[in-house]
Design a protein around this motif. Structure first.
Motif, PDB file in Angstrom:
ATOM      1  N   GLU A  65      -0.046   4.076   4.319  1.00 27.96           N
ATOM      2  CA  GLU A  65      -0.560   5.336   4.860  1.00 27.96           C
ATOM      3  C   GLU A  65      -0.689   5.769   3.225  1.00 27.96           C
ATOM      4  N   VAL A  78       1.247   0.507   9.078  1.00 24.51           N
ATOM      5  CA  VAL A  78       1.151   1.144   7.806  1.00 24.51           C
ATOM      6  C   VAL A  78       2.482   1.378   7.327  1.00 24.51           C
ATOM      7  N   HIS A 121      -2.964   2.257  13.696  1.00 29.25           N
ATOM      8  CA  HIS A 121      -2.150   2.921  12.801  1.00 29.25           C
ATOM      9  C   HIS A 121      -0.836   3.259  13.419  1.00 29.25           C
ATOM     10  N   HIS A 141      -7.248   8.367   9.625  1.00 26.05           N
ATOM     11  CA  HIS A 141      -6.518   8.364  10.630  1.00 26.05           C
ATOM     12  C   HIS A 141      -6.128   9.668  11.330  1.00 26.05           C
ATOM     13  N   HIS A 174       3.949   3.114  12.506  1.00 31.13           N
ATOM     14  CA  HIS A 174       4.664   2.740  11.381  1.00 31.13           C
ATOM     15  C   HIS A 174       5.804   1.615  12.159  1.00 31.13           C
ATOM     16  N   ASP A 191       0.277   6.118  15.657  1.00 36.31           N
ATOM     17  CA  ASP A 191       0.976   6.637  14.639  1.00 36.31           C
ATOM     18  C   ASP A 191       2.682   6.767  15.107  1.00 36.31           C
TER      19      ASP A 191
HETATM   20 ZN    ZN Z   1       1.442   7.643   9.874  1.00 38.51          ZN
END
Ligand code: ZN
Length: 239
Positions: free
Chosen positions: A83, A29, A6, A142, A8, A190
């Motif tokens: 997400e 995501v 996960h 997540h 971005h 993340d």
């Molecule tokens: Zn996230």
């Protein structure tokens, strides 16, 4: 290779992405329609990216329902939906609208047989019940920091959780790592989210793996073998 379940990626510069994917297979995501397009482009341009499309629960009051239709038009190009999810902790005021959006993403996940990459702070139980009721096959919770007594239930349904690289400073992640069986664990950054002064980035999954391996009392190599296997099952890629 190592695995980040996960991140971005659409928020990183291309030069950084090129570095990351030399050693990391990354689930990218998205937050809205423009970032979903960007994530799909990135995965076409570079290897080692599993592209997810979706609208983040923090954005449901910022976009119109037409943006859902736009996402529906590109979902067939995606390898995952995210997400997406429900959030009672940071944005409880938009919960009803979040439900409206989440319902659409859950039905897309079923129609296209795609995994869901789920965000669910303080809505872990709501989200789990929702995907169960709808009989969704593949789900990742997540940055799991939810109740410990839900972990076994999540596993029994064949779903997964990811442990964030913040484990180096976040005690709750350590507790989750201790509690969760290895065959449901993935790791994630993340990135580039900022957590307590640290800008998270995909390469940080390496340190997270050492910490989780130590907690589990196994070697880092064995930990990555497990994580790679879980990753391949959830995202249907060869490892
Ligand atoms: Zn996230």
């Amino acid at each position: 290779m190592i695995y980040d379940a996960h991140a971005h990626l659409h928020e990183f510069l291309d030069s950084r992405i090129k570095e990351f994917i030399k050693e990391i297979i990354i689930v990218g995501v998205s937050d809205d329609y423009p970032s979903s397009r960007r994530t799909l482009e990135l995965s076409n341009e570079y290897g080692n990216i599993v592209p997810c499309v979706g609208i983040h629960p923090w954005n449901v009051d910022k976009v119109g329902l037409d943006e859902l239709r736009q996402i529906e038009r590109v979902v067939s190009e995606a390898g995952c939906i995210g997400e997406v999810g429900l959030d009672r902790r940071f944005v409880p005021q938009t919960f009803n609208r979040q439900l409206e959006f989440f319902r659409v993403f859950v039905s897309l996940a079923k129609d296209y047989d795609l995994p869901l990459n789920i965000h669910a702070p303080d809505a872990w139980r709501d989200t789990l019940d929702f995907v169960r009721r709808e009989d969704v096959n593949k789900v990742l919770f997540h940055w799991y920091t939810g109740p410990l007594n839900l972990i076994q239930e999540i596993k029994d349904y064949g779903y997964y959780i990811s442990i964030n690289a913040a484990i180096r400073i976040q005690e709750k992640s350590r507790v989750v790592a201790r509690e969760a069986p290895l065959d449901m664990i993935l790791l994630e950054s993340d990135g580039p989210y900022e957590y307590r002064g640290i800008t998270l980035e995909p390469p940080m999954v390496r340190e997270a793996a050492s910490i989780v391996a130590e907690i589990k009392g196994i070697s880092v190599e064995d930990l990555w073998d497990k994580v790679a296997y879980n990753f391949s099952k959830l995202f249907r890629i060869k490892v």
